[in-house]
Design a protein around this motif. Sequence first.
Motif, PDB file in Angstrom:
ATOM      1  N   THR A   1      38.991 -28.489 -39.730  1.00 53.33           N
ATOM      2  CA  THR A   1      39.550 -27.295 -39.085  1.00 53.33           C
ATOM      3  C   THR A   1      38.468 -26.281 -38.745  1.00 53.33           C
ATOM      4  O   THR A   1      38.763 -25.229 -38.183  1.00 53.33           O
TER       5      THR A   1
ATOM      6  N   THR B   1      37.072 -24.327 -40.663  1.00 53.53           N
ATOM      7  CA  THR B   1      37.466 -23.110 -41.375  1.00 53.53           C
ATOM      8  C   THR B   1      37.175 -23.284 -42.859  1.00 53.53           C
ATOM      9  O   THR B   1      37.372 -24.370 -43.407  1.00 53.53           O
TER      10      THR B   1
ATOM     11  N   TYR C   1      32.082 -21.874 -37.594  1.00 57.66           N
ATOM     12  CA  TYR C   1      33.126 -21.944 -38.613  1.00 57.66           C
ATOM     13  C   TYR C   1      33.805 -20.578 -38.718  1.00 57.66           C
ATOM     14  O   TYR C   1      33.178 -19.542 -38.510  1.00 57.66           O
ATOM     15  N   HIS C   2      35.095 -20.594 -39.059  1.00 56.80           N
ATOM     16  CA  HIS C   2      35.850 -19.371 -39.314  1.00 56.80           C
ATOM     17  C   HIS C   2      36.066 -19.241 -40.827  1.00 56.80           C
ATOM     18  O   HIS C   2      35.981 -20.234 -41.552  1.00 56.80           O
TER      19      HIS C   2
ATOM     20  N   VAL D   1      41.712 -26.088 -44.909  1.00 60.06           N
ATOM     21  CA  VAL D   1      40.362 -25.554 -44.734  1.00 60.06           C
ATOM     22  C   VAL D   1      39.377 -26.580 -45.281  1.00 60.06           C
ATOM     23  O   VAL D   1      39.687 -27.359 -46.188  1.00 60.06           O
TER      24      VAL D   1
END
Length: 329
Positions: free
Chosen positions: A57, A59, A88-89, A114
């Motif tokens: 993801t 993330t 990346y978040h 995540v």
Amino acid sequence: MADVAKHAGVSKSTVSQYLNQRYDYMGEKTKKRIELAIKELDYRPNIIARGLKQKSTMTIGVIVANILHVFSTQVIRAIEDFCNESNYHIIVCNADDDPVKEKRYIEMLRAKQVDGIIAFPTGGNIELYKGLLKDKYPVVFMDRVLSEVQIPTVLLDNEKASLLAVDHLVKNGYEKIGMITPPLSPYVTPRLERTNGYKKGLQKHNIPLNPNYLVNGEIPDIQAKMDQMLTQTDPPEALIALNDLVLFEILKYTKEQQIKIPEDLALIGIDEVSFASFYSPALTTIAQPAFEMGKKAAELLLERIKNKQTDTTSKIYRFEATLIKRESC
């Protein structure tokens, strides 16, 4: 994506390459056509679908113990900066040092798929972290050591931080040195190590430990505890604040009681605070390299995510504290 490809007169794979910023063999006219098609169709990539296909993801989750600490916010900023550069978040969760909240956040982050977690662990979810390790799920700890779990950990050389504070006070002629701390939980590594460093610092200078000079309590009780300490028959002449939240309470108390710093009471805070240099008097502090520590944690986690790395031993990465000399002692 098929609609965008048809509208732009290109293949789906070309649209995919554009969305993933792979422009090596793509002409400017093609890029412009795809850009225009995306705008006209108001197309937004389905992040969830992409994550399922790519099994990532892009993330990570960050679970902090208490987001009110200056150190926590600086670490979060460093993690976000580093992750942003790698596309990346981050999702930030505040556990309030509550194992129940921490557990809920871990489960939520796993449910959102995540790719990994950076945590300031409470110490109340050891079995849960062992389960993550068993599943080969990437985790990095920040600020706290859990010896029961083999997870890489980034933290300060906390004992040395307190030693620096004691050394500086003794050098400036103080021997009656007190320390105020929050409650000493067995899993909150910095509190234990900084207290041990304070004791070792006194021992180093052949100063007997006065138990009345080492006080701990919840943050709302600090001012009352401080009042008891300073109104005893033989009060300390210098104080070390174990962290920034303790420092705030000490400053409130000294202002209300019109205690002059450093004339009446010398003061050093462990953790740099934003107002230290322009507070009157300017505050001497022991600073953590928070941004470097946050970056290191992010580097370690992304490395584990990308390389599917699973250590059999937990490596501890210690960072050096810095004494910032100002006017409060």
